[in-house]
Scaffold this active site. Structure first.
Site, PDB file in Angstrom:
ATOM      1  N   HIS A  41       0.835  -1.201   0.000  1.00  0.00           N
ATOM      2  CA  HIS A  41       0.000   0.000   0.000  1.00  0.00           C
ATOM      3  C   HIS A  41       0.869   1.249   0.000  1.00  0.00           C
ATOM      4  O   HIS A  41       2.083   1.187   0.149  1.00  0.00           O
ATOM      5  CB  HIS A  41      -0.967   0.018   1.194  1.00  0.00           C
ATOM      6  CG  HIS A  41      -0.320   0.152   2.535  1.00  0.00           C
ATOM      7  ND1 HIS A  41      -0.989   0.605   3.634  1.00  0.00           N
ATOM      8  CD2 HIS A  41       0.937  -0.111   2.972  1.00  0.00           C
ATOM      9  CE1 HIS A  41      -0.192   0.616   4.690  1.00  0.00           C
ATOM     10  NE2 HIS A  41       0.978   0.177   4.307  1.00  0.00           N
ATOM     11  N   CYS A  93       6.170   5.637   4.326  1.00  0.00           N
ATOM     12  CA  CYS A  93       4.912   4.975   3.937  1.00  0.00           C
ATOM     13  C   CYS A  93       4.218   5.692   2.784  1.00  0.00           C
ATOM     14  O   CYS A  93       3.238   5.186   2.248  1.00  0.00           O
ATOM     15  CB  CYS A  93       3.976   4.869   5.143  1.00  0.00           C
ATOM     16  SG  CYS A  93       4.642   3.819   6.451  1.00  0.00           S
ATOM     17  N   HIS A 116       4.832   0.086  -0.688  1.00  0.00           N
ATOM     18  CA  HIS A 116       5.646  -0.738   0.210  1.00  0.00           C
ATOM     19  C   HIS A 116       4.726  -1.809   0.776  1.00  0.00           C
ATOM     20  O   HIS A 116       3.502  -1.687   0.713  1.00  0.00           O
ATOM     21  CB  HIS A 116       6.286   0.096   1.330  1.00  0.00           C
ATOM     22  CG  HIS A 116       5.302   0.620   2.320  1.00  0.00           C
ATOM     23  ND1 HIS A 116       4.478   1.702   2.061  1.00  0.00           N
ATOM     24  CD2 HIS A 116       4.988   0.192   3.566  1.00  0.00           C
ATOM     25  CE1 HIS A 116       3.705   1.922   3.115  1.00  0.00           C
ATOM     26  NE2 HIS A 116       3.990   1.020   4.046  1.00  0.00           N
ATOM     27  N   HIS A 120       3.709  -5.171   3.674  1.00  0.00           N
ATOM     28  CA  HIS A 120       3.734  -5.696   5.042  1.00  0.00           C
ATOM     29  C   HIS A 120       3.288  -7.149   5.035  1.00  0.00           C
ATOM     30  O   HIS A 120       2.502  -7.572   4.192  1.00  0.00           O
ATOM     31  CB  HIS A 120       2.777  -4.916   5.949  1.00  0.00           C
ATOM     32  CG  HIS A 120       3.149  -3.492   6.137  1.00  0.00           C
ATOM     33  ND1 HIS A 120       4.164  -3.082   6.972  1.00  0.00           N
ATOM     34  CD2 HIS A 120       2.633  -2.363   5.589  1.00  0.00           C
ATOM     35  CE1 HIS A 120       4.257  -1.765   6.934  1.00  0.00           C
ATOM     36  NE2 HIS A 120       3.343  -1.298   6.093  1.00  0.00           N
ATOM     37  N   ASP A 134      -4.827 -10.864   0.302  1.00  0.00           N
ATOM     38  CA  ASP A 134      -3.493 -11.441   0.194  1.00  0.00           C
ATOM     39  C   ASP A 134      -2.844 -11.191  -1.166  1.00  0.00           C
ATOM     40  O   ASP A 134      -3.455 -11.395  -2.215  1.00  0.00           O
ATOM     41  CB  ASP A 134      -3.552 -12.956   0.455  1.00  0.00           C
ATOM     42  CG  ASP A 134      -2.182 -13.558   0.668  1.00  0.00           C
ATOM     43  OD1 ASP A 134      -1.305 -12.885   1.253  1.00  0.00           O
ATOM     44  OD2 ASP A 134      -1.970 -14.712   0.243  1.00  0.00           O
ATOM     45  N   HIS A 135      -1.605 -10.719  -1.109  1.00  0.00           N
ATOM     46  CA  HIS A 135      -0.790 -10.415  -2.291  1.00  0.00           C
ATOM     47  C   HIS A 135      -1.464  -9.403  -3.217  1.00  0.00           C
ATOM     48  O   HIS A 135      -1.403  -9.518  -4.440  1.00  0.00           O
ATOM     49  CB  HIS A 135      -0.403 -11.694  -3.045  1.00  0.00           C
ATOM     50  CG  HIS A 135       0.671 -12.451  -2.336  1.00  0.00           C
ATOM     51  ND1 HIS A 135       0.406 -13.291  -1.283  1.00  0.00           N
ATOM     52  CD2 HIS A 135       2.012 -12.471  -2.505  1.00  0.00           C
ATOM     53  CE1 HIS A 135       1.537 -13.809  -0.847  1.00  0.00           C
ATOM     54  NE2 HIS A 135       2.537 -13.318  -1.557  1.00  0.00           N
ATOM     55  N   GLU A 168       0.451  -4.927  11.747  1.00  0.00           N
ATOM     56  CA  GLU A 168       1.060  -4.503  10.493  1.00  0.00           C
ATOM     57  C   GLU A 168       2.562  -4.798  10.515  1.00  0.00           C
ATOM     58  O   GLU A 168       3.159  -5.136   9.499  1.00  0.00           O
ATOM     59  CB  GLU A 168       0.823  -3.013  10.273  1.00  0.00           C
ATOM     60  CG  GLU A 168       1.270  -2.496   8.940  1.00  0.00           C
ATOM     61  CD  GLU A 168       0.845  -1.070   8.720  1.00  0.00           C
ATOM     62  OE1 GLU A 168      -0.044  -0.848   7.875  1.00  0.00           O
ATOM     63  OE2 GLU A 168       1.388  -0.177   9.409  1.00  0.00           O
TER      64      GLU A 168
END
Length: 142
Positions: free
Chosen positions: A15, A34, A40, A42, A80-81, A125
């Site tokens: 994100h 960020c 980037h 997490h 996810d991903h 996170e």
């Protein structure tokens, strides 16, 4: 007596924290790294807990296999991903902060879990940064 049962799950997502109403300078000042325009990522860790009475017939508060399926189908498959900014509709107009991601997850789970059960959701996170929605604690707020 009420019992709390919990399930842990993980997902990975990218994100960028950015407010389109702010200047580039203010975004960099508030969000720092960020705000990277190239995004980037997490490795998120999710804890979902339900609190309720034990069913006399099954011995369960909730069938943990059912809870796993809800989490997998409604949360993991969805996030996810993914690039949250680009692929998740809610974040087209909402900044994908930890708090906002948690709220989206909570809203999706709340629709699937019996209202007779109290829901708590914690989202990590990073190892040190996490947020929580806890209906039990929130119900005390006036």
């Amino acid at each position: 007596m009420k019992v709390k049962v919990s399930r842990k799950a993980t997902f990975n997502a990218a994100h960028r924290l950015h407010n389109n109403n702010w200047s580039e300078e203010k975004n960099k000042l508030i969000f720092g790294k960020c705000n990277n325009p190239n995004f980037h990522g997490h490795n998120y860790t999710l804890f979902v807990s339900v609190l309720g009475f034990i069913c006399e017939e099954s011995g369960y508060v909730i069938d943990l296999n059912k809870l796993k399926k809800i989490i997998d189908d409604k949360i993991i498959e969805y996030f996810d991903h993914k690039n949250l900014n680009l692929e998740i509709p809610e974040f087209q107009s909402l900044n994908p902060t930890l708090e906002n991601i948690l709220k989206i997850i909570y809203d999706k789970l709340r629709k699937e879990i019996s209202k007779e059960l109290t829901l708590s959701v914690i989202l990590y996170e990073t190892e040190n940064n996490f947020a929580e929605i806890n209906e039990e604690k929130n119900s005390e707020v006036v």
